[in-house]
Scaffold this motif. Structure first.
Motif, PDB file in Angstrom:
ATOM      1  N   ARG A 135       6.018  13.991  27.507  1.00  0.00           N
ATOM      2  CA  ARG A 135       4.727  13.869  28.178  1.00  0.00           C
ATOM      3  C   ARG A 135       4.633  12.534  28.906  1.00  0.00           C
ATOM      4  O   ARG A 135       4.193  12.473  30.058  1.00  0.00           O
ATOM      5  CB  ARG A 135       3.587  14.016  27.171  1.00  0.00           C
ATOM      6  CG  ARG A 135       2.229  13.843  27.828  1.00  0.00           C
ATOM      7  CD  ARG A 135       1.078  14.241  26.975  1.00  0.00           C
ATOM      8  NE  ARG A 135       1.031  13.526  25.716  1.00  0.00           N
ATOM      9  CZ  ARG A 135       0.070  13.702  24.822  1.00  0.00           C
ATOM     10  NH1 ARG A 135      -0.896  14.579  25.049  1.00  0.00           N
ATOM     11  NH2 ARG A 135       0.071  13.021  23.700  1.00  0.00           N
ATOM     12  N   GLU A 136       5.073  11.462  28.268  1.00  0.00           N
ATOM     13  CA  GLU A 136       5.038  10.148  28.916  1.00  0.00           C
ATOM     14  C   GLU A 136       5.970  10.108  30.127  1.00  0.00           C
ATOM     15  O   GLU A 136       5.628   9.534  31.169  1.00  0.00           O
ATOM     16  CB  GLU A 136       5.374   9.035  27.932  1.00  0.00           C
ATOM     17  CG  GLU A 136       4.262   8.763  26.944  1.00  0.00           C
ATOM     18  CD  GLU A 136       2.927   8.455  27.628  1.00  0.00           C
ATOM     19  OE1 GLU A 136       2.895   7.648  28.579  1.00  0.00           O
ATOM     20  OE2 GLU A 136       1.921   9.043  27.196  1.00  0.00           O
ATOM     21  N   ALA A 137       7.161  10.718  30.016  1.00  0.00           N
ATOM     22  CA  ALA A 137       8.094  10.755  31.149  1.00  0.00           C
ATOM     23  C   ALA A 137       7.490  11.548  32.312  1.00  0.00           C
ATOM     24  O   ALA A 137       7.621  11.160  33.481  1.00  0.00           O
ATOM     25  CB  ALA A 137       9.419  11.362  30.715  1.00  0.00           C
ATOM     26  N   ALA A 138       6.800  12.644  32.008  1.00  0.00           N
ATOM     27  CA  ALA A 138       6.167  13.440  33.059  1.00  0.00           C
ATOM     28  C   ALA A 138       5.060  12.642  33.737  1.00  0.00           C
ATOM     29  O   ALA A 138       4.913  12.661  34.953  1.00  0.00           O
ATOM     30  CB  ALA A 138       5.612  14.736  32.475  1.00  0.00           C
ATOM     31  N   ARG A 139       4.288  11.912  32.927  1.00  0.00           N
ATOM     32  CA  ARG A 139       3.204  11.081  33.481  1.00  0.00           C
ATOM     33  C   ARG A 139       3.778  10.000  34.394  1.00  0.00           C
ATOM     34  O   ARG A 139       3.273   9.762  35.495  1.00  0.00           O
ATOM     35  CB  ARG A 139       2.407  10.460  32.332  1.00  0.00           C
ATOM     36  CG  ARG A 139       1.159   9.754  32.766  1.00  0.00           C
ATOM     37  CD  ARG A 139       0.375   9.189  31.587  1.00  0.00           C
ATOM     38  NE  ARG A 139       0.162  10.104  30.485  1.00  0.00           N
ATOM     39  CZ  ARG A 139      -0.783  11.069  30.449  1.00  0.00           C
ATOM     40  NH1 ARG A 139      -1.565  11.249  31.475  1.00  0.00           N
ATOM     41  NH2 ARG A 139      -0.911  11.829  29.385  1.00  0.00           N
ATOM     42  N   LEU A 142       4.895  11.262  37.737  1.00  0.00           N
ATOM     43  CA  LEU A 142       3.806  11.529  38.683  1.00  0.00           C
ATOM     44  C   LEU A 142       3.205  10.244  39.229  1.00  0.00           C
ATOM     45  O   LEU A 142       2.243  10.286  39.981  1.00  0.00           O
ATOM     46  CB  LEU A 142       2.704  12.371  38.009  1.00  0.00           C
ATOM     47  CG  LEU A 142       3.090  13.803  37.698  1.00  0.00           C
ATOM     48  CD1 LEU A 142       1.968  14.504  36.923  1.00  0.00           C
ATOM     49  CD2 LEU A 142       3.403  14.572  38.967  1.00  0.00           C
ATOM     50  N   GLY A 143       3.768   9.101  38.811  1.00  0.00           N
ATOM     51  CA  GLY A 143       3.316   7.822  39.360  1.00  0.00           C
ATOM     52  C   GLY A 143       2.088   7.266  38.695  1.00  0.00           C
ATOM     53  O   GLY A 143       1.366   6.487  39.302  1.00  0.00           O
TER      54      GLY A 143
END
Length: 144
Positions: A135-139, A142-143
């Motif tokens: 989840r943190e990597a996805a966030r 997205l910048g």
């Protein structure tokens, strides 16, 4: 006319009991009941260390994708290997619990807790720490 689609949304972490069962979140169970899903198709996700779970329509959607490919192509063979060889059908018990089998544990690293993660038309089972990292990597991707 706009039709509202029911989706698996949000995330929940539940504890696995001493018999290896975990309660599926009530909001997810409600969706399965409203769609009259009796058998859960579960497969090892193609990207993440997670088990993707949905009704038979999830399997049918993946098989339609395989069918449009050249049956002798490497892509069709890889997809079939993952969709069919990396998938199983499971059922919830009467109390809405899912057995956390070796199929799930070995692929995800799940031990005593399961993160249930909504993915729209299906949900996923994650090791909670892996879910937080993804989840943190996805966030970040997205910048934000």
């Amino acid at each position: 006319m706009y039709r509202v689609m029911i989706r698996f949304l949000s995330n929940f972490v539940n504890r696995i009991d001493a018999k290896g069962r975990v309660s599926v979140p009530s909001s997810f169970r409600s969706i399965l009941v409203s769609a009259d899903v009796q058998d859960l198709y579960c497969f090892q996700d193609f990207v993440f260390p997670a088990i993707s779970v949905g009704g038979p329509e999830l399997l049918a959607r993946l098989e339609r994708r395989i069918e449009v490919a050249d049956p002798f192509s490497p892509e069709a063979n890889r997809m079939s290997l993952l969709v069919h060889g990396g998938g199983v059908f499971m059922k919830l018990d009467q109390e809405g619990r899912l057995m956390v089998t070796d199929f799930i544990r070995n692929f995800t690293g799940i031990t005593d807790h399961v993160a249930f993660v909504g993915r729209g038309d299906h949900f996923q089972l994650w090791r909670p720490e892996a879910w937080e990292t993804a989840r943190e990597a996805a966030r970040e991707g997205l910048g934000r």
